[in-house]
Design a protein around this motif. Structure first.
Motif, PDB file in Angstrom:
ATOM      1  N   LYS A   1       3.220 -14.170  -7.877  1.00 55.05           N
ATOM      2  CA  LYS A   1       2.739 -15.765  -7.012  1.00 55.05           C
ATOM      3  C   LYS A   1       1.272 -14.769  -6.337  1.00 55.05           C
ATOM      4  N   PRO A   2       0.398 -15.289  -5.854  1.00 60.92           N
ATOM      5  CA  PRO A   2      -0.494 -14.399  -4.924  1.00 60.92           C
ATOM      6  C   PRO A   2       0.079 -14.307  -3.502  1.00 60.92           C
ATOM      7  N   GLU A   3      -0.038 -13.641  -2.632  1.00 64.06           N
ATOM      8  CA  GLU A   3       1.274 -13.759  -1.396  1.00 64.06           C
ATOM      9  C   GLU A   3      -0.221 -12.811  -0.218  1.00 64.06           C
ATOM     10  N   LYS A   4      -0.048 -13.372   0.831  1.00 70.60           N
ATOM     11  CA  LYS A   4      -0.875 -13.088   1.500  1.00 70.60           C
ATOM     12  C   LYS A   4      -0.136 -11.932   2.929  1.00 70.60           C
ATOM     13  N   VAL A   5      -0.404 -10.225   1.937  1.00 69.98           N
ATOM     14  CA  VAL A   5       0.987  -9.906   3.282  1.00 69.98           C
ATOM     15  C   VAL A   5      -0.386  -9.072   4.403  1.00 69.98           C
ATOM     16  N   GLY A   6      -1.439  -9.322   4.706  1.00 69.37           N
ATOM     17  CA  GLY A   6      -1.949  -9.024   5.972  1.00 69.37           C
ATOM     18  C   GLY A   6      -2.592 -10.481   6.216  1.00 69.37           C
ATOM     19  N   THR A   7      -3.829  -9.768   7.590  1.00 71.37           N
ATOM     20  CA  THR A   7      -4.618 -11.317   8.451  1.00 71.37           C
ATOM     21  C   THR A   7      -5.247 -11.630   7.547  1.00 71.37           C
ATOM     22  N   ARG A   8      -6.511 -10.886   6.868  1.00 74.31           N
ATOM     23  CA  ARG A   8      -7.233 -10.959   5.801  1.00 74.31           C
ATOM     24  C   ARG A   8      -6.634 -10.153   3.966  1.00 74.31           C
ATOM     25  N   ILE A   9      -6.108  -9.631   3.781  1.00 73.01           N
ATOM     26  CA  ILE A   9      -5.504  -8.889   2.632  1.00 73.01           C
ATOM     27  C   ILE A   9      -4.407  -9.962   1.723  1.00 73.01           C
ATOM     28  N   THR A  10      -4.314 -10.922   0.733  1.00 76.95           N
ATOM     29  CA  THR A  10      -3.829 -11.436  -0.410  1.00 76.95           C
ATOM     30  C   THR A  10      -3.796 -10.276  -1.454  1.00 76.95           C
ATOM     31  N   VAL A  11      -2.185  -9.958  -1.791  1.00 75.61           N
ATOM     32  CA  VAL A  11      -2.694  -9.435  -3.324  1.00 75.61           C
ATOM     33  C   VAL A  11      -1.894 -10.768  -4.632  1.00 75.61           C
TER      34      VAL A  11
ATOM     35  N   GLY B   1       2.150  -5.078  -5.465  1.00 76.09           N
ATOM     36  CA  GLY B   1       1.817  -4.444  -3.506  1.00 76.09           C
ATOM     37  C   GLY B   1       2.426  -4.835  -3.222  1.00 76.09           C
ATOM     38  N   THR B   2       3.720  -6.241  -3.213  1.00 76.32           N
ATOM     39  CA  THR B   2       3.936  -6.436  -1.700  1.00 76.32           C
ATOM     40  C   THR B   2       5.891  -6.131  -1.912  1.00 76.32           C
ATOM     41  N   HIS B   3       6.204  -5.034  -2.550  1.00 77.03           N
ATOM     42  CA  HIS B   3       6.796  -4.175  -1.387  1.00 77.03           C
ATOM     43  C   HIS B   3       7.266  -3.980   0.004  1.00 77.03           C
ATOM     44  N   PRO B   4       7.583  -3.919   0.733  1.00 74.25           N
ATOM     45  CA  PRO B   4       8.225  -4.068   2.533  1.00 74.25           C
ATOM     46  C   PRO B   4       7.590  -2.598   2.451  1.00 74.25           C
ATOM     47  N   THR B   5       7.660  -1.506   1.970  1.00 77.63           N
ATOM     48  CA  THR B   5       6.477  -0.052   2.091  1.00 77.63           C
ATOM     49  C   THR B   5       5.976  -0.358   1.778  1.00 77.63           C
ATOM     50  N   THR B   6       4.624  -0.705   1.060  1.00 73.96           N
ATOM     51  CA  THR B   6       3.386  -1.038   0.768  1.00 73.96           C
ATOM     52  C   THR B   6       2.770  -1.932   1.336  1.00 73.96           C
ATOM     53  N   VAL B   7       3.508  -3.538   2.270  1.00 78.59           N
ATOM     54  CA  VAL B   7       3.529  -4.068   2.733  1.00 78.59           C
ATOM     55  C   VAL B   7       2.584  -3.973   4.139  1.00 78.59           C
ATOM     56  N   LEU B   8       3.983  -2.798   4.174  1.00 80.37           N
ATOM     57  CA  LEU B   8       3.687  -1.703   6.254  1.00 80.37           C
ATOM     58  C   LEU B   8       1.976  -1.719   6.263  1.00 80.37           C
ATOM     59  N   CYS B   9       2.166  -0.908   5.220  1.00 75.99           N
ATOM     60  CA  CYS B   9       0.818  -0.087   5.174  1.00 75.99           C
ATOM     61  C   CYS B   9      -0.207  -0.630   4.339  1.00 75.99           C
ATOM     62  N   LEU B  10      -0.626  -1.976   4.539  1.00 72.77           N
ATOM     63  CA  LEU B  10      -1.397  -2.552   4.108  1.00 72.77           C
ATOM     64  C   LEU B  10      -1.464  -2.763   5.634  1.00 72.77           C
TER      65      LEU B  10
END
Length: 315
Positions: free
Chosen positions: A119-129, A157-166
């Motif tokens: 499902k869609p996941e918001k991973v940053g202030t503005r970014i949703t994957v 694209g929502t693994h913790p390592t990727t989220v931290l990068c994003l």
């Protein structure tokens, strides 16, 4: 058509490298079953997993599942996968139980059913994957939506390592910058950078499967005018210097590429590295500091660490 499901019982630490091994063996995508995901508290409704219960997950560790077409080479392919996963121990990766199970499935059974997990996941202030089939509508005017097909390469694209990068990328992004994404995988970081205002993004990966997947994702997100995807070994293909370099890869590889990263980052520019397990955090930090980088930020999520460092203006 008959397919074989290969299920590997391993650890959260080994998710990224094991997924890479499975994709390299010809799997079109992976399913990651981690009990921590079910119980993890979420800051928003994005990323919620439906139609599941705690019983769907292993009691300990992580199950990584992939699907391979049945053929005369299947037994050899599975043997190669097992050998490659076991070899991860040589690189200091904890592979846990490393139990492998193989079962036969019908194409009709799994070809669409797996999509309910994403499902869609918001991973940053503005970014949703968002998975590409979800037709997700942004909920804020400045929201950046990166659409991926998890069946292409390297998950959602929502693994913790990727989220931290994003999240780090979002903080350091300035309109018009030149960026390089090392080990681009699905291309999620490169696509996000393009949508956040980068003018040029060089996305490189040594794996031709990843290069193909990244190009398809770049095209689907209509960012091909900004993102240039190519097959290259780390920073060997770097042309000139960059305002920002990102690398979501194994810690040992980060350490080995630090000298090249120092040359690739412009004075005053930034380097974001992720994929660092807790026991290798100090090793990576030391390599970055000894190369002359200045620490800007350290972020952590689920025992993973990301560093944002800067090359001094006067260097």
């Amino acid at each position: 058509m008959k397919w074989s499901e290969i299920s590997i019982h391993t650890t959260q630490e080994a998710v990224e490298p094991v997924s890479h091994i499975l994709h390299d063996a010809g799997a079109g995508g992976v399913v990651i079953e981690d009990r921590a995901d079910y119980f993890r508290e979420r800051e928003s409704r994005y990323g919620e997993i439906f139609q599941l219960s705690a019983d769907d997950y292993p009691e300990t560790g992580v199950l990584i599942k992939a699907y391979l077409p049945e053929s005369g080479m299947l037994e050899q392919t599975i043997g190669d996968i097992c050998a490659s996963v076991t070899k991860l121990k040589d690189y200091g990766v904890d592979i846990g139980a490393n139990e492998v199970a193989v079962s036969e499935v019908d194409e009709e059974e799994w070809s669409t059913a797996w999509k309910k997990y994403y499902k869609p996941e918001k991973v940053g202030t503005r970014i949703t994957v968002s998975p590409s089939w979800e037709n997700y509508e942004p909920e804020q005017s400045d929201e950046v939506v990166v659409e991926l097909d998890p069946g292409m390469a390297f998950g959602t694209g929502t693994h913790p390592t990727t989220v931290l990068c994003l999240q780090a990328l979002e903080k350091r992004m300035v309109s018009g910058i030149h960026m390089m994404d090392v080990g681009t995988g699905s291309g999620v970081l490169a696509i996000a950078a393009a949508k956040l205002g980068a003018s040029v993004v060089d996305a490189v990966d040594l794996d031709p499967v990843a290069v193909k997947a990244a190009r398809e994702n770049v095209q689907f997100n209509q960012t091909e005018q900004v993102v240039r995807v190519s097959e290259s070994d780390l920073l060997s293909g770097a042309e000139g210097t960059y305002d920002l370099v990102t690398a979501n890869i194994l810690a040992d590889i980060i350490v080995s590429m630090v000298p090249d990263a120092k040359r690739a980052v412009k004075p005053g520019g930034h380097l974001i590295v992720s994929g660092i397990i807790e026991k290798q955090r100090d090793q990576v930090r030391t390599a970055l500091m000894e190369a002359g980088f200045v620490m800007v930020e350290t972020t952590e999520m689920e025992n993973w660490t990301a560093f944002t460092v800067q090359r001094p203006e006067e260097d």
